[in-house]
Design a protein around this motif. Structure first.
Motif, PDB file in Angstrom:
ATOM      1  N   VAL A 175      16.629  11.420  21.375  1.00  0.00           N
ATOM      2  CA  VAL A 175      17.575  12.465  20.944  1.00  0.00           C
ATOM      3  C   VAL A 175      18.996  11.917  20.813  1.00  0.00           C
ATOM      4  O   VAL A 175      19.766  12.369  19.961  1.00  0.00           O
ATOM      5  CB  VAL A 175      17.564  13.733  21.857  1.00  0.00           C
ATOM      6  CG1 VAL A 175      16.220  14.436  21.823  1.00  0.00           C
ATOM      7  CG2 VAL A 175      17.992  13.408  23.266  1.00  0.00           C
ATOM      8  N   GLY A 176      19.310  10.896  21.594  1.00  0.00           N
ATOM      9  CA  GLY A 176      20.668  10.339  21.574  1.00  0.00           C
ATOM     10  C   GLY A 176      20.971   9.511  20.343  1.00  0.00           C
ATOM     11  O   GLY A 176      22.138   9.243  20.051  1.00  0.00           O
ATOM     12  N   VAL A 177      19.952   9.072  19.603  1.00  0.00           N
ATOM     13  CA  VAL A 177      20.233   8.241  18.426  1.00  0.00           C
ATOM     14  C   VAL A 177      20.086   9.035  17.119  1.00  0.00           C
ATOM     15  O   VAL A 177      20.234   8.489  16.028  1.00  0.00           O
ATOM     16  CB  VAL A 177      19.349   6.962  18.371  1.00  0.00           C
ATOM     17  CG1 VAL A 177      19.631   6.082  19.573  1.00  0.00           C
ATOM     18  CG2 VAL A 177      17.878   7.274  18.265  1.00  0.00           C
ATOM     19  N   SER A 178      19.798  10.319  17.250  1.00  0.00           N
ATOM     20  CA  SER A 178      19.670  11.156  16.054  1.00  0.00           C
ATOM     21  C   SER A 178      21.003  11.257  15.321  1.00  0.00           C
ATOM     22  O   SER A 178      22.065  11.222  15.943  1.00  0.00           O
ATOM     23  CB  SER A 178      19.226  12.560  16.471  1.00  0.00           C
ATOM     24  OG  SER A 178      19.267  13.416  15.365  1.00  0.00           O
ATOM     25  N   PRO A 194      22.074  15.794  20.065  1.00  0.00           N
ATOM     26  CA  PRO A 194      20.941  15.930  20.986  1.00  0.00           C
ATOM     27  C   PRO A 194      20.532  17.400  21.177  1.00  0.00           C
ATOM     28  O   PRO A 194      19.346  17.723  21.189  1.00  0.00           O
ATOM     29  CB  PRO A 194      21.463  15.334  22.297  1.00  0.00           C
ATOM     30  CG  PRO A 194      22.551  14.398  21.888  1.00  0.00           C
ATOM     31  CD  PRO A 194      23.146  14.966  20.641  1.00  0.00           C
ATOM     32  N   GLU A 195      21.525  18.295  21.289  1.00  0.00           N
ATOM     33  CA  GLU A 195      21.220  19.723  21.514  1.00  0.00           C
ATOM     34  C   GLU A 195      20.435  20.297  20.332  1.00  0.00           C
ATOM     35  O   GLU A 195      19.532  21.101  20.501  1.00  0.00           O
ATOM     36  CB  GLU A 195      22.514  20.545  21.673  1.00  0.00           C
ATOM     37  CG  GLU A 195      23.403  20.149  22.844  1.00  0.00           C
ATOM     38  CD  GLU A 195      24.086  18.793  22.646  1.00  0.00           C
ATOM     39  OE1 GLU A 195      24.499  18.489  21.507  1.00  0.00           O
ATOM     40  OE2 GLU A 195      24.165  18.025  23.631  1.00  0.00           O
ATOM     41  N   LEU A 219      17.182  12.196  11.170  1.00  0.00           N
ATOM     42  CA  LEU A 219      17.071  13.114  12.310  1.00  0.00           C
ATOM     43  C   LEU A 219      16.522  12.403  13.541  1.00  0.00           C
ATOM     44  O   LEU A 219      16.928  12.656  14.670  1.00  0.00           O
ATOM     45  CB  LEU A 219      16.123  14.241  11.882  1.00  0.00           C
ATOM     46  CG  LEU A 219      16.227  15.592  12.535  1.00  0.00           C
ATOM     47  CD1 LEU A 219      17.618  16.155  12.406  1.00  0.00           C
ATOM     48  CD2 LEU A 219      15.212  16.533  11.884  1.00  0.00           C
ATOM     49  N   VAL A 220      15.576  11.509  13.309  1.00  0.00           N
ATOM     50  CA  VAL A 220      14.952  10.756  14.415  1.00  0.00           C
ATOM     51  C   VAL A 220      15.787   9.539  14.777  1.00  0.00           C
ATOM     52  O   VAL A 220      15.532   8.880  15.779  1.00  0.00           O
ATOM     53  CB  VAL A 220      13.532  10.301  13.992  1.00  0.00           C
ATOM     54  CG1 VAL A 220      12.758   9.699  15.134  1.00  0.00           C
ATOM     55  CG2 VAL A 220      12.749  11.450  13.408  1.00  0.00           C
ATOM     56  N   VAL A 265      16.763  -2.654  16.990  1.00  0.00           N
ATOM     57  CA  VAL A 265      18.212  -2.437  16.856  1.00  0.00           C
ATOM     58  C   VAL A 265      18.557  -1.087  16.197  1.00  0.00           C
ATOM     59  O   VAL A 265      19.576  -0.469  16.516  1.00  0.00           O
ATOM     60  CB  VAL A 265      18.867  -3.632  16.109  1.00  0.00           C
ATOM     61  CG1 VAL A 265      18.351  -3.750  14.686  1.00  0.00           C
ATOM     62  CG2 VAL A 265      20.370  -3.554  16.138  1.00  0.00           C
ATOM     63  N   ASP A 266      17.690  -0.613  15.300  1.00  0.00           N
ATOM     64  CA  ASP A 266      17.983   0.631  14.582  1.00  0.00           C
ATOM     65  C   ASP A 266      17.974   1.867  15.482  1.00  0.00           C
ATOM     66  O   ASP A 266      18.588   2.868  15.144  1.00  0.00           O
ATOM     67  CB  ASP A 266      16.984   0.819  13.420  1.00  0.00           C
ATOM     68  CG  ASP A 266      15.547   0.721  13.879  1.00  0.00           C
ATOM     69  OD1 ASP A 266      15.244  -0.095  14.779  1.00  0.00           O
ATOM     70  OD2 ASP A 266      14.707   1.472  13.355  1.00  0.00           O
TER      71      ASP A 266
END
Ligand code: NAD
Ligand code: IPM
Ligand code: MN
Length: 381
Positions: A130-133, A137-138, A268-269, A344-345
């Motif tokens: 969720v943090g890399v979307s 995250p919410e 999104l992911v 890395v992505d």
């Protein structure tokens, strides 16, 4: 389709030979394909089936070797297989080539030859990502959308098409039958999930979309018991996918809209490299990550093999009906991500990224350890 007909609902019988045609293709295609095939082998190692992999060229690699992006021998190997895995096609050197020498023409020809008219692109955001979307995250937490992209029609194949006298044209065309069969599949997928289907179109402008919307409604009236169906215009859907993705369950749409929205779902992911897909229909099932050949990172050993691995899980689920093995693959890569092992992505600030091979090794280790503990539990019983 192998995956959808009643005959294929059974699990692969003990001793079965699972024949997979393996088309690595171009750019990062062969890199993620190698990783995915290792995962497939590990996932079935303790099952009473044998895996038979046949590698064949496709795309620009095949053009360079013999002039065609989908050589006859490759097509025959695919038709003879139970499932096809394709890494990616596309190469910068191919730009400007005539259509019959374009790598993408090979892929579109393959989908057509295998009668793949439904492309399932599941978009789940595991808690660890969720943090890399690209969203917040919410907003993204809990996202679980099945993008169902019509794959056999629309602008991709519509006639007339061409270019002459300073003009070029393509045709977006759908018949009622084509819309009905994908709508039926969408309804049936929704029934097995959370019971919601959002059909995405451009009915405020396009005749094709107005027909699409009417046929979706008619099909829902006939076959949609228990499924809540609504419609959304594609421009709004692109926005809602970023701002409120958890509203979607099955998102049904035509070929080009599905292509575009699924790359957006990659954002999104956190990376396009994370999404896999299943292309199903009336012939051999085809499994392909959603991403392309990624020429910008090809050959560097950094490509994310997650999308390819997710496609392997889909192959185990839809063609081979080996649900436990499919889940073992998915749990393995989700556990590795949760351990902070990332390419890395999808890395978070402060995390040291790993390459394709190290990520794959971590997933293989995880699959092997869960397979062993399953075998021990089995032995104890
Ligand atoms: P792309 O998907 O190849 O790459 C888009 C971006 O995502 C790039 O920055 C790339 O580095 C990144 N990316 C893609 N896959 C990744 C992975 N596994 N790990 C980490 N990062 C990844 O899209 P593009 O650049 O628009 O297209 C390149 C070529 O690929 C074109 O020739 C296109 O036609 C082709 N293509 C093929 C397929 C397919 O074979 N199924 C799908 C899409 C695009
Ligand atoms: C995809 C790709 C293909 C498509 C191209 C390479 C023909 O973008 O699978 O998403 O547009 O279908
Ligand atoms: Mn695409």
């Amino acid at each position: 389709m192998g995956g959808m007909t009643a005959a294929a609902q059974r699990e692969a019988p003990p001793g079965a030979e699972l024949k997979v045609a393996v088309l690595g293709g171009d750019g990062v295609g062969p890199e993620v394909t190698a990783a995915a095939m290792q995962v497939l082998e590990a996932a079935v190692r303790n099952e009473s089936v044998t895996l038979s992999l046949t590698a064949r060229p496709v795309g620009w690699k095949a053009v360079l070797e013999g002039g065609s992006p989908l050589p006859e021998a490759t097509l025959q190997a695919c038709l003879a297989a139970d499932a096809v895995f394709l890494g990616a096609v596309g190469h910068p050197d191919a730009i400007g080539q005539p259509r019959d020498r374009l790598p993408e023409t090979g892929l579109l020809g393959l989908r057509k030859a295998l009668a793949c008219w439904a492309n399932l692109r599941p978009v789940r955001v595991p808690p660890s990502l969720v943090g890399v979307s690209a969203s917040t995250p919410e907003r993204v937490r809990g996202t679980d959308v099945m993008i169902l992209r019509e794959l056999g029609g629309g602008l991709y194949y519509g006639e007339p098409r061409g270019e002459k006298d300073g003009k070029a044209w393509n045709t977006m065309v759908y018949s009622e039958d084509e819309v009905q069969r994908i709508a039926r599949l969408g309804l049936s997928l929704a029934r097995g999930r959370h019971g919601r289907l959002t059909s995405v179109d451009k009915a405020n402008v396009l005749e094709v979309s107005r027909l699409w919307r009417r046929v979706v409604d008619e099909t829902a009236a006939e076959k949609g018991h228990g499924v809540e169906v609504d419609h959304m215009l594609v421009d709004r859907a692109a926005m809602e996918l970023m701002l409120n993705p958890t509203q979607f369950d099955v998102l049904l749409t035509e070929n080009l809209f599905g292509d575009i929205l699924s790359d957006q779902a990659g954002a999104l992911v956190g990376s396009l490299g994370a999404l896999g897909s299943a292309s199903l229909g009336d012939g051999t099932d085809l499994y392909e990550p959603v991403h392309g050949s990624a020429p910008d990172i090809a050959g560097k050993g950094v490509a994310n093999p997650l999308g390819a691995m997710a496609s392997v899980a889909l192959m185990l689920r839809h063609t081979f009906r080996m649900e436990a093995s499919a889940q073992r693959v998915e749990s393995a890569y989700e556990a590795v991500l949760a351990d902070g092992i990332r390419t890395v992505d999808v890395k978070e600030p402060g995390q040291e990224p790993v390459g394709t091979t190290a990520f794959t090794d971590a997933v293989l280790e995880r699959i092997e350890s869960t397979t062993e503990s399953a075998a021990i539990t089995e032995g104890v019983r």
